[in-house]
Design an enzyme around this catalytic site. Structure first.
Site, PDB file in Angstrom:
ATOM      1  CB  ILE A  56      48.400  30.525   4.451  1.00 24.03           C
ATOM      2  CG1 ILE A  56      48.397  30.077   2.978  1.00 24.03           C
ATOM      3  CG2 ILE A  56      47.048  30.248   5.095  1.00 24.03           C
ATOM      4  CD1 ILE A  56      48.287  28.567   2.770  1.00 24.03           C
ATOM      5  CG  ASP A  97      57.472  31.291  11.214  1.00 18.67           C
ATOM      6  OD1 ASP A  97      58.656  30.936  11.012  1.00 18.67           O
ATOM      7  OD2 ASP A  97      56.612  31.310  10.326  1.00 18.67           O
ATOM      8  CB  CYS A 153      54.152  25.562  10.221  1.00 15.23           C
ATOM      9  SG  CYS A 153      53.542  24.205  11.224  1.00 15.23           S
ATOM     10  N   PRO A 154      54.426  24.319   7.323  1.00 11.43           N
ATOM     11  CG  PRO A 154      56.532  24.346   6.317  1.00 11.43           C
ATOM     12  CD  PRO A 154      55.646  25.149   7.210  1.00 11.43           C
ATOM     13  NE  ARG A 201      50.270  19.058   2.605  1.00 11.41           N
ATOM     14  CZ  ARG A 201      49.690  20.012   1.883  1.00 11.41           C
ATOM     15  NH1 ARG A 201      48.611  20.616   2.342  1.00 11.41           N
ATOM     16  NH2 ARG A 201      50.160  20.348   0.699  1.00 11.41           N
ATOM     17  CD  GLU A 248      44.424  15.233   3.420  1.00  9.36           C
ATOM     18  OE1 GLU A 248      44.182  15.931   4.414  1.00  9.36           O
ATOM     19  OE2 GLU A 248      44.659  15.707   2.291  1.00  9.36           O
ATOM     20  CG  HIS A 292      43.333  19.116   1.429  1.00  2.00           C
ATOM     21  ND1 HIS A 292      44.428  18.382   1.821  1.00  2.00           N
ATOM     22  CD2 HIS A 292      43.820  20.308   1.017  1.00  2.00           C
ATOM     23  CE1 HIS A 292      45.535  19.093   1.647  1.00  2.00           C
ATOM     24  NE2 HIS A 292      45.179  20.277   1.158  1.00  2.00           N
TER      25      HIS A 292
END
Ligand code: NAD
Length: 331
Positions: free
Chosen positions: A153, A172, A203-204, A232, A261, A293
């Site tokens: 992404i 990163d 990033c995750p 997230r 959320e 979301h």
């Protein structure tokens, strides 16, 4: 396979029924949690989404009722206790990539809306108010955009912003050579925070990235910058960001995800009392834009989510886990 779907919406049924290749589906609207876990009995697998809870007690209950597989119909898997799944012999598969364009383009939609205030202009003009007062924005051209996480992404997002004529910087731990060859420089986190006019998180969520934007990080940001999070919610310390919005260190906030959320997103609560004072406080700022979301919510992404999940179910049924989609393969 007999599959119990949790957190199902009409669009899940539409896309999964359209591409079903012989599995049997039970669709539950409930989120998977300690109250609903009993619904999974008499099934082989559960199919879950971002806010379903798959902690150790729930995984133990699933294992007891004979569940052998968790099929995530999303990319992120921060909501699954992977060690517990491994111990219990439950496989975990996901959809690692489904139209990265969907989420990257949504991040750009947040930027453009916050900047040019099209949401406000739309309402004004419909009410006969043609004034331009307080609608002033800024050129994206020439601005510095920081990208945190340059995977699928982040890479697409960086390319779109380069197309606007922005200077794109990246952070990163695993630099992406494709981006470097397009002239995007990787810099240290502090440099990225200090130089970005717009910072976008891709990033995750992991223990290392939890509250990636905390009070200390917010102190280092360029005053008045724009912060975008489509990844997230817990990447941002929301209490700290409210403070930074109040003293205008953060000039704009666009979020498609929010730490708490799970209690609200994907539901119509327009007639309910919302008890989350932090969310309500965020909604009072004129320079905050929240979507619930919906980054993934395009026809292309929904098609790929259904097709890849179905391929995962068929492969696992035959004991052939697809390597690229597998997080836990039972021994
Ligand atoms: P990806 O795995 O392709 O890329 C993630 C990148 O983050 C990798 O390059 C990785 O090296 C990097 N990264 C890991 N730890 C980092 C750290 N500490 N600091 C900076 N970078 C770090 O994942 P992707 O497909 O690009 O998705 C990114 C995230 O987007 C997902 O984890 C998910 O949380 C989120 N997402 C949101 C939606 C939505 O609807 N809003 C939809 C899909 C995915």
């Amino acid at each position: 396979m007999q599959v119990a779907f949790f957190s199902t919406k009409s669009y899940d049924r539409t896309f999964f029924d359209r591409f079903n290749n012989g599995h049997s589906f039970t669709y539950f609207e409930n989120k998977l949690d300690h109250r609903s876990v009993a619904l999974a009995s008499d099934h082989d697998a559960v199919c879950v989404f971002v806010n379903d809870v798959l902690d150790q007690p729930i995984l133990e209950a699933l294992a007891k009722s004979g569940i052998r597989l968790i099929a995530l119909r999303c990319a992120g898997y921060n909501n699954v206790d992977l060690d517990a799944a491994k111990r219990l012999g439950i496989g975990v598969v996901r959809v690692p990539a489904y139209s990265p364009h969907a989420v990257a383009e949504h991040a750009v939609a947040l930027i453009l809306t916050l900047n040019r205030k099209t949401h406000k202009a739309y309402n004004r003009v419909r009410e006969g108010n043609f004034s331009l007062e307080r609608l002033e924005g800024f050129d994206l051209y020439g601005k510095t955009v920081g990208v945190v996480g340059t995977g699928k992404i982040g890479e697409v997002f960086a390319g779109i912003l380069q197309g606007f004529g922005c200077r794109v910087l990246a952070y990163d731990p695993y630099p992406n050579a494709a981006l470097e060859s397009r002239g995007i420089a990787y810099v240290e986190k502090d440099t990225l925070l200090a130089q970005s006019d717009i910072l976008s998180l891709h990033c995750p969520l992991t223990p290392e990235t939890h509250h990636f934007i905390d009070e200390a990080a917010l102190q280092k940001l360029k005053p008045g910058m724009m912060l975008i999070n489509t990844s997230r919610g817990a990447l941002i310390d929301t209490h700290a960001v409210v403070k930074a919005l109040k003293d205008q260190r953060v000039g704009y906030l666009g979020i498609d995800v929010y730490e708490q959320e799970a209690d609200f997103f994907f539901q119509d609560l327009s007639d309910s009392i919302i008890h989350d004072d932090l969310l309500m406080r965020l909604l009072t700022f004129p320079n905050v834009l929240i979507t619930s979301h919906q980054g993934f919510f395009t026809e292309e992404a929904l098609t790929q989510i259904a097709q890849i999940t179905l391929a995962n179910l068929s492969a696992c049924e035959q004991g052939k886990y697809l390597d690229e989609n597998t997080i836990v393969k039972p021994a």
